[in-house]
Design an enzyme around this catalytic site. Structure first.
Site, mmCIF file in Angstrom:
data_model
loop_
_atom_site.group_PDB
_atom_site.id
_atom_site.type_symbol
_atom_site.label_atom_id
_atom_site.label_comp_id
_atom_site.label_asym_id
_atom_site.label_seq_id
_atom_site.Cartn_x
_atom_site.Cartn_y
_atom_site.Cartn_z
ATOM 1 N N GLU A 48 -0.425 -13.643 -6.054
ATOM 2 C CA GLU A 48 -1.044 -13.860 -7.371
ATOM 3 C C GLU A 48 -1.894 -15.116 -7.408
ATOM 4 O OE1 GLU A 48 2.129 -13.005 -6.860
ATOM 5 O OE2 GLU A 48 2.803 -11.565 -8.379
ATOM 6 N N GLY A 65 3.585 -7.791 -8.168
ATOM 7 C CA GLY A 65 4.555 -7.006 -8.937
ATOM 8 C C GLY A 65 5.256 -5.963 -8.077
ATOM 9 N N GLU A 90 8.031 -7.775 -6.532
ATOM 10 C CA GLU A 90 9.005 -8.055 -7.599
ATOM 11 C C GLU A 90 9.788 -6.798 -7.976
ATOM 12 O OE1 GLU A 90 5.913 -9.749 -10.035
ATOM 13 O OE2 GLU A 90 6.842 -11.735 -9.943
ATOM 14 N N ALA A 109 0.576 -5.599 -9.790
ATOM 15 C CA ALA A 109 0.078 -5.187 -11.105
ATOM 16 C C ALA A 109 -1.350 -4.673 -10.931
ATOM 17 C CB ALA A 109 0.114 -6.381 -12.053
HETATM 18 C C1 HXC Z 1 -5.752 -2.430 -8.695
HETATM 19 C C2 HXC Z 1 -5.883 -2.194 -6.412
HETATM 20 C C3 HXC Z 1 -4.821 -3.113 -6.240
HETATM 21 C C4 HXC Z 1 -4.237 -3.698 -7.416
HETATM 22 C C5 HXC Z 1 -5.450 -2.445 -4.297
HETATM 23 N N1 HXC Z 1 -6.232 -1.804 -5.193
HETATM 24 N N2 HXC Z 1 -4.605 -3.257 -4.914
HETATM 25 N N3 HXC Z 1 -6.333 -1.857 -7.634
HETATM 26 N N4 HXC Z 1 -4.754 -3.327 -8.603
HETATM 27 N N5 HXC Z 1 -3.232 -4.550 -7.357
HETATM 28 C C6 HXC Z 1 -7.271 -0.837 -4.920
HETATM 29 C C7 HXC Z 1 -8.542 -1.482 -4.356
HETATM 30 O O1 HXC Z 1 -9.360 -1.950 -5.404
HETATM 31 C C8 HXC Z 1 -9.162 -0.297 -3.628
HETATM 32 O O2 HXC Z 1 -9.766 0.550 -4.591
HETATM 33 C C9 HXC Z 1 -7.948 0.449 -3.086
HETATM 34 O O3 HXC Z 1 -6.840 0.043 -3.888
HETATM 35 C C10 HXC Z 1 -7.635 0.076 -1.637
HETATM 36 O O4 HXC Z 1 -7.603 -1.330 -1.525
HETATM 37 P P1 HXC Z 1 -8.459 -2.124 -0.413
HETATM 38 O O5 HXC Z 1 -8.480 -3.536 -0.827
HETATM 39 O O6 HXC Z 1 -9.758 -1.453 -0.151
HETATM 40 O O7 HXC Z 1 -7.505 -1.902 0.848
HETATM 41 P P2 HXC Z 1 -7.200 -2.902 2.053
HETATM 42 O O8 HXC Z 1 -8.450 -3.504 2.588
HETATM 43 O O9 HXC Z 1 -6.331 -2.120 2.978
HETATM 44 O O10 HXC Z 1 -6.350 -4.097 1.419
HETATM 45 C C11 HXC Z 1 -5.060 -3.818 0.879
HETATM 46 C C12 HXC Z 1 -4.547 -5.029 0.053
HETATM 47 C C13 HXC Z 1 -5.613 -5.402 -0.999
HETATM 48 C C14 HXC Z 1 -4.291 -6.203 0.976
HETATM 49 C C15 HXC Z 1 -3.231 -4.594 -0.568
HETATM 50 O O11 HXC Z 1 -5.977 -4.225 -1.738
HETATM 51 C C16 HXC Z 1 -5.115 -6.422 -1.977
HETATM 52 O O12 HXC Z 1 -5.116 -7.618 -1.680
HETATM 53 N N6 HXC Z 1 -4.747 -5.993 -3.197
HETATM 54 C C17 HXC Z 1 -4.371 -6.886 -4.248
HETATM 55 C C18 HXC Z 1 -2.988 -7.442 -4.011
HETATM 56 C C19 HXC Z 1 -2.611 -8.431 -5.114
HETATM 57 O O13 HXC Z 1 -3.308 -9.441 -5.332
HETATM 58 N N7 HXC Z 1 -1.519 -8.161 -5.823
HETATM 59 C C20 HXC Z 1 -1.051 -8.986 -6.916
HETATM 60 C C21 HXC Z 1 -1.588 -8.443 -8.206
HETATM 61 S S1 HXC Z 1 -1.160 -9.469 -9.561
HETATM 62 P P3 HXC Z 1 -11.283 1.058 -4.369
HETATM 63 O O14 HXC Z 1 -11.583 1.793 -5.645
HETATM 64 O O15 HXC Z 1 -12.106 -0.145 -4.126
HETATM 65 O O16 HXC Z 1 -11.177 1.968 -3.182
HETATM 66 C C22 HXC Z 1 0.426 -9.093 -9.881
HETATM 67 C C23 HXC Z 1 1.007 -9.870 -11.012
HETATM 68 C C24 HXC Z 1 2.338 -9.339 -11.443
HETATM 69 O O17 HXC Z 1 1.043 -8.272 -9.265
HETATM 70 C C25 HXC Z 1 2.668 -9.945 -12.753
HETATM 71 C C26 HXC Z 1 3.857 -9.343 -13.409
HETATM 72 C C27 HXC Z 1 3.951 -7.877 -13.296
#
Ligand code: HXC
Length: 259
Positions: free
Chosen positions: A133, A110, A113, A66
């Site tokens: 998450e 997500g 999922e 998400a």
């Molecule tokens: C918004 C995101 C994002 C996300 C990555 N980005 N994931 N933006 N939402 N979920 C953005 C970062 O801010 C960054 O933008 C760019 O994408 C690249 O990410 P980096 O972190 O710089 O890359 P990297 O070091 O390669 O790491 C990749 C990664 C990390 C491991 C995937 O980005 C990460 O941990 N992302 C979050 C994953 C997460 O927690 N997902 C669950 C979300 S909650 P900038 O502008 O800084 O370049 C969820 C709940 C679902 O999904 C509920 C029901 C639908």
């Protein structure tokens, strides 16, 4: 309406392709993106020329979950009262045509999922699956504690959801999360080949099989077996059954009419 976050293509092999297209934020699944995906699914479901669908995020990342920026603006009452993402997700869950998730890179939160609600997943060696998450102080909300558990079993789902640990393609394959690992750069092509093959089959039979397998989520064994048996009897009433068996006897490829 023109899409902003996804690309939709239709191949003449009867395959619809949905490409998530927010590469700068790793295809983060904002509500508008999910609305576009659900509209695309509705349209592809209604298109009689389409027999199967592929969802891909491109060759670098499937989806990193998400949109965390959007999540940061969300509080309990607005999410609960407006049923955050429920409408879009329900459409995805009720899709008629088989959907293959073609995963390269991260499929997290997500994103994992979304892949899980497809009918099956294929991926390359770069694929990484996880429900991180908990590290954000939240929990999975679109199947991560449910479909993931059915796919990989309780122990692995608990580990993944409680630690946020990410698993690679090989581990995902060992746990039955994915159908096949293919070589890098070929995951989309391979998914298209599989989807094209499904699109040549009798579509009513495809749907009966898909519904019957998905019923293992909902029904006990005897009810599931009865549903399967009734569905099998149903296939005997299809013109496509006559054509399929005739084609076998005549040693030629069947030409199904989806009737
Ligand atoms: C918004 C995101 C994002 C996300 C990555 N980005 N994931 N933006 N939402 N979920 C953005 C970062 O801010 C960054 O933008 C760019 O994408 C690249 O990410 P980096 O972190 O710089 O890359 P990297 O070091 O390669 O790491 C990749 C990664 C990390 C491991 C995937 O980005 C990460 O941990 N992302 C979050 C994953 C997460 O927690 N997902 C669950 C979300 S909650 P900038 O502008 O800084 O370049 C969820 C709940 C679902 O999904 C509920 C029901 C639908």
């Amino acid at each position: 309406m023109k899409n902003k976050y996804i690309i939709v293509e239709k191949l003449n092999t009867g395959v619809g392709i949905i490409t998530l297209n927010r590469p700068k934020v790793y295809n983060a699944l904002c509500t508008d993106l999910l609305a576009e995906v659900s509209n695309a699914i509705i349209n592809l479901d209604q298109d009689l020329k389409i027999g199967a669908i592929v969802i891909t995020g491109g060759d670098k990342v499937f989806a990193a979950g998400a949109d965390i920026k959007e999540l940061s603006t969300l509080d309990f009452s607005s999410a609960y009262m407006n049923e955050f993402i429920k409408k879009q997700w329900l459409v995805l869950e009720k899709h008629n045509k088989p959907i293959i998730a073609a995963v390269s890179g991260f499929a997290l939160g997500g994103g994992c999922e979304l892949a899980l609600l497809c009918d099956f997943i294929i991926c390359d060696d770069s694929a990484k699956f996880g429900q991180p998450e908990i590290k954000l102080g939240i929990m999975p909300g679109a199947g991560g504690t449910q479909r993931l558990t059915k796919a990989v079993g309780k122990a692995k789902a608990m580990q993944m959801c409680l630690t946020g640990d990410i698993i690679d393609a090989k581990e995902a394959k060992n746990y039955g999360l994915i159908a096949k690992i293919v070589s890098e750069d070929s995951v989309l092509n391979e998914a298209i080949v599989m989807a094209s093959k499904i699109a040549t089959m009798s579509q009513p039979v495809v749907k009966l099989i898909k519904d019957s397998i998905n019923n293992t989520y909902e029904l006990n064994l005897q009810s599931g077996l009865e549903y399967e048996r009734q569905s099998f009897y149903t296939t005997l009433a299809l013109e496509d059954k006559v054509e399929g068996i005739k084609a076998f006897i005549e040693k030629r490829k069947a030409n199904f009419l989806n009737k």
